[in-house]
Design a protein around this motif. Structure first.
Motif, PDB file in Angstrom:
ATOM      1  N   PHE A 197       0.778  -1.138   0.013  1.00 29.54           N
ATOM      2  CA  PHE A 197       0.032   0.022   0.219  1.00 29.54           C
ATOM      3  C   PHE A 197       0.665   1.250  -0.160  1.00 29.54           C
ATOM      4  N   LEU A 198       0.317   2.109  -0.624  1.00 34.64           N
ATOM      5  CA  LEU A 198       0.840   3.536  -0.798  1.00 34.64           C
ATOM      6  C   LEU A 198       0.832   4.289   0.690  1.00 34.64           C
ATOM      7  N   SER A 199       1.805   4.864   1.083  1.00 41.92           N
ATOM      8  CA  SER A 199       1.807   5.779   2.398  1.00 41.92           C
ATOM      9  C   SER A 199       1.346   6.891   2.030  1.00 41.92           C
ATOM     10  N   MET A 200       0.666   7.338   3.071  1.00 40.17           N
ATOM     11  CA  MET A 200      -0.254   8.853   2.871  1.00 40.17           C
ATOM     12  C   MET A 200       0.580   9.917   2.376  1.00 40.17           C
ATOM     13  N   GLY A 219      -9.290   7.051  -2.284  1.00 43.01           N
ATOM     14  CA  GLY A 219      -7.792   6.606  -2.918  1.00 43.01           C
ATOM     15  C   GLY A 219      -7.979   5.803  -4.077  1.00 43.01           C
ATOM     16  N   MET A 220      -9.092   5.708  -4.522  1.00 46.38           N
ATOM     17  CA  MET A 220      -9.437   4.549  -5.684  1.00 46.38           C
ATOM     18  C   MET A 220      -8.649   5.106  -7.143  1.00 46.38           C
ATOM     19  N   LEU A 221      -8.843   6.401  -7.358  1.00 46.77           N
ATOM     20  CA  LEU A 221      -8.381   7.128  -8.375  1.00 46.77           C
ATOM     21  C   LEU A 221      -6.884   7.044  -8.544  1.00 46.77           C
ATOM     22  N   MET A 222      -6.208   7.328  -7.132  1.00 44.63           N
ATOM     23  CA  MET A 222      -4.640   7.258  -6.746  1.00 44.63           C
ATOM     24  C   MET A 222      -4.289   5.951  -7.408  1.00 44.63           C
ATOM     25  N   TYR A 223      -4.836   4.933  -6.816  1.00 44.99           N
ATOM     26  CA  TYR A 223      -4.177   3.406  -7.211  1.00 44.99           C
ATOM     27  C   TYR A 223      -4.115   3.236  -8.379  1.00 44.99           C
ATOM     28  N   LEU A 224      -5.420   3.554  -9.268  1.00 42.18           N
ATOM     29  CA  LEU A 224      -5.477   3.306 -10.621  1.00 42.18           C
ATOM     30  C   LEU A 224      -4.465   3.931 -11.443  1.00 42.18           C
ATOM     31  N   LEU A 225      -4.139   5.230 -11.132  1.00 40.24           N
ATOM     32  CA  LEU A 225      -3.174   5.999 -11.717  1.00 40.24           C
ATOM     33  C   LEU A 225      -1.612   5.492 -11.442  1.00 40.24           C
ATOM     34  N   ALA A 226      -1.491   4.717 -10.112  1.00 41.19           N
ATOM     35  CA  ALA A 226      -0.365   4.338  -9.770  1.00 41.19           C
ATOM     36  C   ALA A 226      -0.228   2.840 -10.583  1.00 41.19           C
ATOM     37  N   ILE A 227      -0.992   2.121 -10.645  1.00 37.10           N
ATOM     38  CA  ILE A 227      -1.046   1.136 -11.225  1.00 37.10           C
ATOM     39  C   ILE A 227      -0.971   1.094 -12.935  1.00 37.10           C
ATOM     40  N   ALA A 228      -1.308   2.306 -13.254  1.00 36.38           N
ATOM     41  CA  ALA A 228      -1.066   2.465 -14.787  1.00 36.38           C
ATOM     42  C   ALA A 228       0.099   3.053 -15.222  1.00 36.38           C
ATOM     43  N   SER A 229       1.029   3.391 -14.362  1.00 34.23           N
ATOM     44  CA  SER A 229       2.035   4.056 -14.641  1.00 34.23           C
ATOM     45  C   SER A 229       3.069   3.434 -15.786  1.00 34.23           C
ATOM     46  N   PRO A 230       3.526   3.972 -16.686  1.00 37.05           N
ATOM     47  CA  PRO A 230       4.203   3.417 -17.611  1.00 37.05           C
ATOM     48  C   PRO A 230       5.680   3.565 -17.379  1.00 37.05           C
ATOM     49  N   THR A 231       6.102   4.195 -16.232  1.00 38.36           N
ATOM     50  CA  THR A 231       7.508   4.149 -15.648  1.00 38.36           C
ATOM     51  C   THR A 231       7.681   3.516 -14.288  1.00 38.36           C
ATOM     52  N   LEU A 234       2.916   0.374  -9.833  1.00 41.92           N
ATOM     53  CA  LEU A 234       2.516  -0.511  -8.510  1.00 41.92           C
ATOM     54  C   LEU A 234       1.934  -2.011  -9.298  1.00 41.92           C
ATOM     55  N   PRO A 235       2.341  -3.079  -8.709  1.00 43.02           N
ATOM     56  CA  PRO A 235       1.760  -4.370  -9.548  1.00 43.02           C
ATOM     57  C   PRO A 235       0.189  -4.222  -9.369  1.00 43.02           C
ATOM     58  N   PRO A 236      -0.444  -4.990 -10.482  1.00 48.01           N
ATOM     59  CA  PRO A 236      -1.774  -4.958 -10.679  1.00 48.01           C
ATOM     60  C   PRO A 236      -2.375  -5.653  -9.531  1.00 48.01           C
ATOM     61  N   ALA A 237      -1.788  -6.585  -8.587  1.00 48.92           N
ATOM     62  CA  ALA A 237      -2.330  -7.246  -7.826  1.00 48.92           C
ATOM     63  C   ALA A 237      -2.424  -6.335  -6.564  1.00 48.92           C
ATOM     64  N   THR A 238      -1.918  -5.213  -6.452  1.00 47.18           N
ATOM     65  CA  THR A 238      -2.371  -4.217  -5.524  1.00 47.18           C
ATOM     66  C   THR A 238      -3.953  -3.718  -5.188  1.00 47.18           C
ATOM     67  N   TRP A 239      -4.367  -3.754  -6.448  1.00 46.23           N
ATOM     68  CA  TRP A 239      -5.917  -3.500  -6.440  1.00 46.23           C
ATOM     69  C   TRP A 239      -6.624  -4.483  -5.814  1.00 46.23           C
TER      70      TRP A 239
END
Length: 472
Positions: A197-200, A219-231, A234-239
């Motif tokens: 999980f992402l720290s606050m 934080g749903m939007l935040m995790y979706l952006l993090a999982i989508a990052s091209p660079t 976060l692993p898809p399993a994070t969701w």
């Protein structure tokens, strides 16, 4: 979930040049004596003008609040970037004006200093500090490097990069380039000290904040952006790990079963940019609904809570409701009508958490895309009952409290208005933003339709396991 109790104070640094850029726009037209006010349209335009008038046109810094002098809020900047195209499609500003303001904002953030120093940077590792000073745009006081506020900023950035799609205009091409540049610079993998999980957030003085984004919240939007990052994805399993923890929030304690979190901003923020209608991940599919329906239930359950009004607060009923994170009168206790009442300053409010009689119009206005009739009726009722006491230059003031009428109350914010009760004096950027955006989503779907075309958001949703609807 965000602790937005402005511990840094609201004195801050005076905003410099915040009224620039408004001279070329017209003011909202007053309703004629013989014509009823189209309140929803008027509210949207006034709320839009909060961003257009108070944001520094040279840097894009949007104030945390107004008229109290304040620092800039990066989340408010994200909402401002989202508001500018809304102003264009409604004819309040021109595309050229919106393009110039947007480009200036993105140029400033792309060039803003990044680094691990305590007082010489605007951000670090692609993230930005929650609050920025308005003289140099550097970290304000001891603000945290904020994961969620960076996500709200970047959502507005990506929306701008998708909406400004003129392939022949070099300025719009530059906007698209800068939007992707700002997004791919974020190192989401760095700020996961306790995987998955992402720290606050993070402070240069003490390191990572010891709390994570690990329950149902905004934080749903935040995790979706993090999982989508091209660079730095976060692993898809994070969701899946995140949604496993949603089960604890599933309740029918306030009416229909839903994922409960007390204030309505939690049920609104991600939905400003993501059209969750008809798309499902495995968790929400197992509940037989989608996240849009979940937010609809949150709205209806808040209204039901107001109808019951177990606290006996003045003004609560089927047509006047709405609780979220907002300003309040202060932190004190008073005995009113033989009953001791406790009041709070800035705080999260809603069923199951603090309720001190303070109502926030943004709770209903930001929910209009979920329950148009209920929300519009609520807003009109507030306006009819309390009128000019709570409605002004930029629409509804942030909050009001009809129970608190004692002129001798030890107020920290706002004032007692005869015939209304306590009324805040400020407008808050993070509460104005959902009003502009969600009225437009209900009216035309502009932000949802635009973001459906954004490849990063689509990639994040697909990696997280969403299917159906417009993704299909």
């Amino acid at each position: 979930m965000i602790d937005r109790r402005h511990l840094l104070g609201t004195g801050g640094l005076a905003l410099a040049g915040v009224v620039g850029g408004c001279a070329t726009t017209r003011a909202p037209s007053p309703a004629s004596a013989n014509a009823p006010l189209d309140l929803i349209a008027d509210l949207q335009e006034r709320s839009f003008r909060f961003f257009w008038d108070t944001t520094d046109p040279a840097t894009g810094w949007a104030p945390d609040r107004w008229p109290t002098p304040s620092f800039s809020s990066i989340a408010a900047v994200g909402f401002a970037l989202t508001a500018y195209p809304v102003g264009v499609v409604n004819g309040w500003i021109t595309r050229e004006q919106a393009r110039a303001r947007t480009l200036a904002t993105l140029e400033w953030f792309a060039a803003a200093p990044q680094g691990s120093g305590a007082d010489d940077a605007s951000g670090h590792k692609g993230f930005f500090y929650h609050f920025l000073g308005v003289t140099k745009g550097l970290r304000f006081a001891r603000a945290e490097l904020s994961t969620i506020d960076t996500a709200l900023l970047i959502a507005g950035v990506l929306f701008a990069g998708t909406w400004f799609d003129d392939g022949t205009d070099p300025a719009e091409a530059r906007i698209r380039t800068l939007a992707d540049q700002l997004y791919v610079a974020i190192d989401w993998t760095w700020i996961v000290p306790r995987p998955p999980f992402l720290s606050m957030g993070w402070h240069p003085e003490s390191g990572f904040i010891p709390s994570d984004w690990n329950i149902y919240n905004e934080g749903m939007l935040m995790y979706l952006l993090a999982i989508a990052s091209p660079t730095h994805p976060l692993p898809p399993a994070t969701w899946g790990a995140l949604t496993q923890r949603f089960e604890a929030a599933w309740t029918d304690g306030w009416g229909e079963p839903y994922l409960h979190y007390p204030p309505l901003f939690v049920h609104q923020y991600s939905h400003v940019w993501i059209d969750f209608r008809g798309i499902q991940d495995p968790f929400i599919k197992s509940k037989g609904i989608d996240y849009f329906e979940n937010s609809r239930r949150a709205v209806r359950n808040q209204r039901a809570y107001g109808i019951v009004n177990s606290g006996g607060w003045v003004g609560y009923d089927k047509d006047c409701w709405g609780w979220t994170a907002c300003d309040g009168p202060g932190d004190f206790k008073l005995t009113l009508r033989g009953r001791q009442r406790e009041f709070f300053s800035y705080s999260e409010r809603g069923p199951g958490t603090r309720d001190d009689g303070t109502i926030a119009p943004t709770a209903a206005a930001g929910s209009i895309a979920f329950e148009p009739e209920l929300a519009a009726t609520c807003l009109r009722t507030m306006h009819q009952r309390y009128g000019e006491g709570i409605y002004g230059k930029y629409g509804f003031l942030d909050s009001f409290n009809p129970t608190l009428t004692d002129a001798n109350a030890p107020l920290k914010h706002g004032q007692i208005v005869t015939g209304t009760g306590w009324v805040d004096k400020d407008y808050l950027g993070i509460d104005q933003g959902p009003i502009v955006a969600m009225i437009e989503n209900q009216r035309t779907g502009l932000i949802w339709k635009t973001m459906q075309r954004n490849p990063h958001l689509r990639r994040g949703l697909e990696r997280a396991g969403f299917h159906g609807g417009w993704l299909g």
